[in-house]
Enzyme design. Sequence first.
Site, PDB file in Angstrom:
ATOM      1  N   ARG A 255      -5.753  -6.059  -8.134  1.00 39.16           N
ATOM      2  CA  ARG A 255      -4.828  -6.741  -7.234  1.00 39.16           C
ATOM      3  C   ARG A 255      -3.648  -7.228  -8.065  1.00 39.16           C
ATOM      4  NH1 ARG A 255      -6.801  -4.478  -3.594  1.00 39.16           N
ATOM      5  NH2 ARG A 255      -7.712  -5.315  -1.680  1.00 39.16           N
TER       6      ARG A 255
ATOM      7  N   GLU B 146       3.421  -7.438  -3.143  1.00 42.28           N
ATOM      8  CA  GLU B 146       3.466  -6.120  -2.523  1.00 42.28           C
ATOM      9  C   GLU B 146       4.089  -6.178  -1.132  1.00 42.28           C
ATOM     10  OE1 GLU B 146      -0.227  -4.330  -4.089  1.00 42.28           O
ATOM     11  OE2 GLU B 146      -0.146  -3.175  -2.244  1.00 42.28           O
TER      12      GLU B 146
ATOM     13  N   HIS C  11       0.016   1.504  -4.420  1.00 39.07           N
ATOM     14  CA  HIS C  11      -1.334   1.120  -3.966  1.00 39.07           C
ATOM     15  C   HIS C  11      -2.097   2.336  -3.398  1.00 39.07           C
ATOM     16  CE1 HIS C  11      -3.843  -2.579  -2.557  1.00 39.07           C
ATOM     17  NE2 HIS C  11      -4.622  -1.550  -2.862  1.00 39.07           N
TER      18      HIS C  11
HETATM   19  C1  DGY Z   1      -9.398  -2.142  -1.299  1.00 37.67           C
HETATM   20  O1  DGY Z   1     -10.268  -1.547  -0.650  1.00 37.67           O
HETATM   21  O2  DGY Z   1      -9.466  -3.329  -1.517  1.00 37.67           O
HETATM   22  C2  DGY Z   1      -8.277  -1.325  -1.795  1.00 37.67           C
HETATM   23  O3  DGY Z   1      -7.312  -2.066  -2.434  1.00 37.67           O
HETATM   24  C3  DGY Z   1      -7.675  -0.495  -0.688  1.00 37.67           C
HETATM   25  O4  DGY Z   1      -7.211   0.664  -1.314  1.00 37.67           O
END
Ligand code: DGY
Length: 308
Positions: free
Chosen positions: A227, A256, A274
Amino acid sequence: MRVLVTQPIDPAGRALLDAAGLDVTVHPGPAPMTPAALREAVRGCAGLISMPTDRIDGDVLDAGPVRVVAQHAVGLDNVDLDAARARGVVVTNTPGVLTDATADLAMALLLAASRHVVAGDRLVRRGGFQGWRPMMLRGLDLAGARLGIVGFGRIGRAVARRAAAFGMEVVHSGRPGADDGLPFDTLLATSDVVSLHCPLTPATHHLVDAAALARMKPTAVLVNTARGPVVDEAALAAALRAGRLAAAALDVFEAEPVVHPDLLDLDNVVLAPHLGSATWQTRRAMATKAATNLLAFVGGQAPPDRVV
Ligand code: DGY
């Protein structure tokens, strides 16, 4: 039951909802709804299939009122789990099905950043390739290099398996209180590549800040498919610009979809939108899993991936 799906999803997931006779509304996207639009759209919906780009707070839950949130992702940092608990709302996610896709993408970024793949592509496109040169765009040999994995869950372990096949020495940082793994500072100081796979929590916010970056080798590469806010982007850009870190590859960003402007003109950072779980098979599996979780709740059964 009325259900809001906040982005178009793979048809396999939608088909499950339709077959169960649910009254489904799909927000057409592609931009996520504003918080006000989301509160309006969810009115009258007891079920919600949410994305990591939606902020699901108590106001959204009350606006339904929502009884089940089936997140179409494994990460749940966008969902106020305390607010869900306080209201008796069931929350599910999609673990497992995106492990391999995300680990593949982490390796793709690791290779791209270590071997200047994107910088090389830019060089060729702008007509700067004048022929083979012994000193041009030298990168890192993966065989024998140490990979430090931060967050040794499903995805971190899947990256470890892939990296071992490349001949990397793999280490991971231990959880606080656990007796396995290296201390975080040791991992930073001794790794040639650091790859982040931890969830975003108050404890991991800016885990990689200026002090952490200063502990890393100046020849090291940082990969973030976890993240964005786990990394202090301003500090990262400063370290990359000053040559205090060799390269980075980011699939996720602090704000983001906004990318810190200081990163945009750096040649030693690879930026991806992402894409971790973005394969046909995985997005189908995520949509199916989210729908299955929601339908289990509707049918009075325990959703397989219940978190709250
Ligand atoms: C998640 O599943 O948390 C991912 O970031 C989505 O791609």
